[in-house]
Scaffold this motif. Structure first.
Motif, PDB file in Angstrom:
ATOM      1  N   VAL A 212       0.842  -1.198   0.000  1.00 44.97           N
ATOM      2  CA  VAL A 212       0.000   0.000   0.000  1.00 44.97           C
ATOM      3  C   VAL A 212       0.880   1.252   0.000  1.00 44.97           C
ATOM      4  CG1 VAL A 212      -1.672   1.336   1.353  1.00 44.97           C
ATOM      5  CG2 VAL A 212      -2.001  -1.132   1.054  1.00 44.97           C
ATOM      6  N   LEU A 213       1.921   1.252   0.825  1.00 43.80           N
ATOM      7  CA  LEU A 213       2.825   2.399   0.884  1.00 43.80           C
ATOM      8  C   LEU A 213       3.486   2.656  -0.470  1.00 43.80           C
ATOM      9  CD1 LEU A 213       4.220   4.642   2.438  1.00 43.80           C
ATOM     10  CD2 LEU A 213       5.910   2.956   3.219  1.00 43.80           C
ATOM     11  N   GLN A 214       3.903   1.604  -1.157  1.00 44.26           N
ATOM     12  CA  GLN A 214       4.503   1.778  -2.483  1.00 44.26           C
ATOM     13  C   GLN A 214       3.510   2.441  -3.441  1.00 44.26           C
ATOM     14  OE1 GLN A 214       5.656  -2.292  -3.235  1.00 44.26           O
ATOM     15  NE2 GLN A 214       7.808  -1.847  -2.825  1.00 44.26           N
ATOM     16  N   LEU A 215       2.250   2.036  -3.367  1.00 43.88           N
ATOM     17  CA  LEU A 215       1.239   2.612  -4.254  1.00 43.88           C
ATOM     18  C   LEU A 215       0.892   4.044  -3.845  1.00 43.88           C
ATOM     19  CD1 LEU A 215      -0.930  -0.593  -4.694  1.00 43.88           C
ATOM     20  CD2 LEU A 215       0.703   0.385  -6.316  1.00 43.88           C
ATOM     21  N   VAL A 216       0.912   4.328  -2.548  1.00 41.32           N
ATOM     22  CA  VAL A 216       0.727   5.703  -2.076  1.00 41.32           C
ATOM     23  C   VAL A 216       1.864   6.565  -2.616  1.00 41.32           C
ATOM     24  CG1 VAL A 216       0.855   7.183  -0.011  1.00 41.32           C
ATOM     25  CG2 VAL A 216      -0.631   5.179  -0.002  1.00 41.32           C
TER      26      VAL A 216
ATOM     27  N   ALA B 171       4.330  10.026   4.372  1.00 45.48           N
ATOM     28  CA  ALA B 171       4.608   8.583   4.242  1.00 45.48           C
ATOM     29  C   ALA B 171       5.267   8.308   2.900  1.00 45.48           C
ATOM     30  CB  ALA B 171       3.324   7.781   4.393  1.00 45.48           C
ATOM     31  N   ALA B 172       4.770   8.928   1.833  1.00 44.63           N
ATOM     32  CA  ALA B 172       5.346   8.729   0.504  1.00 44.63           C
ATOM     33  C   ALA B 172       6.796   9.235   0.463  1.00 44.63           C
ATOM     34  CB  ALA B 172       4.506   9.464  -0.543  1.00 44.63           C
ATOM     35  N   ALA B 173       7.058  10.326   1.163  1.00 43.69           N
ATOM     36  CA  ALA B 173       8.430  10.848   1.206  1.00 43.69           C
ATOM     37  C   ALA B 173       9.362   9.859   1.897  1.00 43.69           C
ATOM     38  CB  ALA B 173       8.454  12.199   1.921  1.00 43.69           C
ATOM     39  N   LEU B 174       8.890   9.258   2.997  1.00 42.43           N
ATOM     40  CA  LEU B 174       9.714   8.240   3.673  1.00 42.43           C
ATOM     41  C   LEU B 174       9.944   7.043   2.749  1.00 42.43           C
ATOM     42  CD1 LEU B 174       8.293   8.088   7.315  1.00 42.43           C
ATOM     43  CD2 LEU B 174      10.581   8.803   6.608  1.00 42.43           C
ATOM     44  N   ALA B 175       8.904   6.640   2.015  1.00 44.57           N
ATOM     45  CA  ALA B 175       9.034   5.507   1.100  1.00 44.57           C
ATOM     46  C   ALA B 175      10.044   5.826   0.000  1.00 44.57           C
ATOM     47  CB  ALA B 175       7.680   5.168   0.488  1.00 44.57           C
ATOM     48  N   ALA B 176       9.953   7.029  -0.534  1.00 45.69           N
ATOM     49  CA  ALA B 176      10.891   7.426  -1.599  1.00 45.69           C
ATOM     50  C   ALA B 176      12.329   7.462  -1.076  1.00 45.69           C
ATOM     51  CB  ALA B 176      10.496   8.799  -2.157  1.00 45.69           C
ATOM     52  N   LYS B 177      12.487   7.996   0.131  1.00 44.43           N
ATOM     53  CA  LYS B 177      13.828   8.066   0.740  1.00 44.43           C
ATOM     54  C   LYS B 177      14.410   6.666   0.939  1.00 44.43           C
ATOM     55  CE  LYS B 177      16.247  10.166   4.595  1.00 44.43           C
ATOM     56  NZ  LYS B 177      16.130  10.962   5.814  1.00 44.43           N
ATOM     57  N   ALA B 178      13.519   5.711   1.246  1.00 46.52           N
ATOM     58  CA  ALA B 178      13.968   4.322   1.461  1.00 46.52           C
ATOM     59  C   ALA B 178      14.030   3.529   0.170  1.00 46.52           C
ATOM     60  CB  ALA B 178      13.024   3.632   2.440  1.00 46.52           C
ATOM     61  N   GLY B 179      13.662   4.169  -0.959  1.00 50.70           N
ATOM     62  CA  GLY B 179      13.714   3.490  -2.246  1.00 50.70           C
ATOM     63  C   GLY B 179      12.544   2.549  -2.518  1.00 50.70           C
ATOM     64  N   LEU B 180      11.410   2.744  -1.837  1.00 49.37           N
ATOM     65  CA  LEU B 180      10.264   1.876  -2.033  1.00 49.37           C
ATOM     66  C   LEU B 180       9.322   2.322  -3.146  1.00 49.37           C
ATOM     67  CD1 LEU B 180       9.169   1.021   1.628  1.00 49.37           C
ATOM     68  CD2 LEU B 180      10.442  -0.405   0.034  1.00 49.37           C
ATOM     69  N   ASP B 181       9.526   3.496  -3.693  1.00 50.34           N
ATOM     70  CA  ASP B 181       8.580   4.002  -4.685  1.00 50.34           C
ATOM     71  C   ASP B 181       8.766   3.428  -6.057  1.00 50.34           C
ATOM     72  OD1 ASP B 181      11.018   5.327  -4.900  1.00 50.34           O
ATOM     73  OD2 ASP B 181      10.112   7.214  -5.514  1.00 50.34           O
TER      74      ASP B 181
END
Length: 170
Positions: A117-121, A160-170
């Protein structure tokens, strides 16, 4: 709660409900009743309640946001603007992100479904689009988003999307 419903029904549907869980008649069930009666209105809880289980229950009941009363005024304004823009908000106060979030360890606490879900967000998909992508209901997506905001200790989908991007999950 009956008075709130009566007043809201007497006029045009309110765009936003601001509620405090400590007022008589306020509960997750009250949020459910408001959500059912006013599907297009935003519901935000502003409260001193810090019980994370109760906050999760209120968010699952249909609230669009929870703002702790210890939150600084500028962050309250930003949170209300985020809700108006269609985001879910969870803000508990001025403490900022805990160290485990800053270091990325909070992402390890997410379930595999929450990570999906976080990746899609992070890709910018709406709850309805995420629901279609994962073949689950939009309500289930809402619960996952609320839970991952709680786990990551961030107040908006954008954070949350910014954290995901920082962690390379996007």
């Amino acid at each position: 709660m009956a008075d709130v419903l009566r007043l809201a029904r007497d006029g045009a549907a309110p765009r936003l409900f601001l509620l405090d869980l400590l007022f008589p008649g306020q509960s997750p069930q009250a949020v459910t009743a408001l959500r059912q009666a006013f599907k297009r209105s935003s519901i935000v809880i502003v409260s001193m309640v810090e019980d994370r289980a109760l906050i999760d229950e209120v968010m699952a009941a249909g609230a669009d946001g929870f703002i702790g009363k210890a939150t600084p005024p500028d962050q309250i304004i930003a949170a209300l603007q985020a809700v108006s823009a269609g985001e879910f908000v969870l803000t508990l106060g001025p403490a900022g992100l805990p160290e485990f979030v800053k270091s990325g360890h909070a992402l390890d606490q997410l379930t595999p479904r929450q990570q999906e879900v976080l990746q899609l967000v992070a890709r910018g998909l709406s709850n309805k689009e995420i629901a279609r992508e994962l073949d689950i209901s939009p309500f289930t997506v809402r619960i996952h988003v609320s839970s991952l905001l709680h786990t990551l200790d961030v107040s908006t989908r954008t954070a949350a999307a910014a954290l995901a991007a920082k962690a390379g999950l996007d």
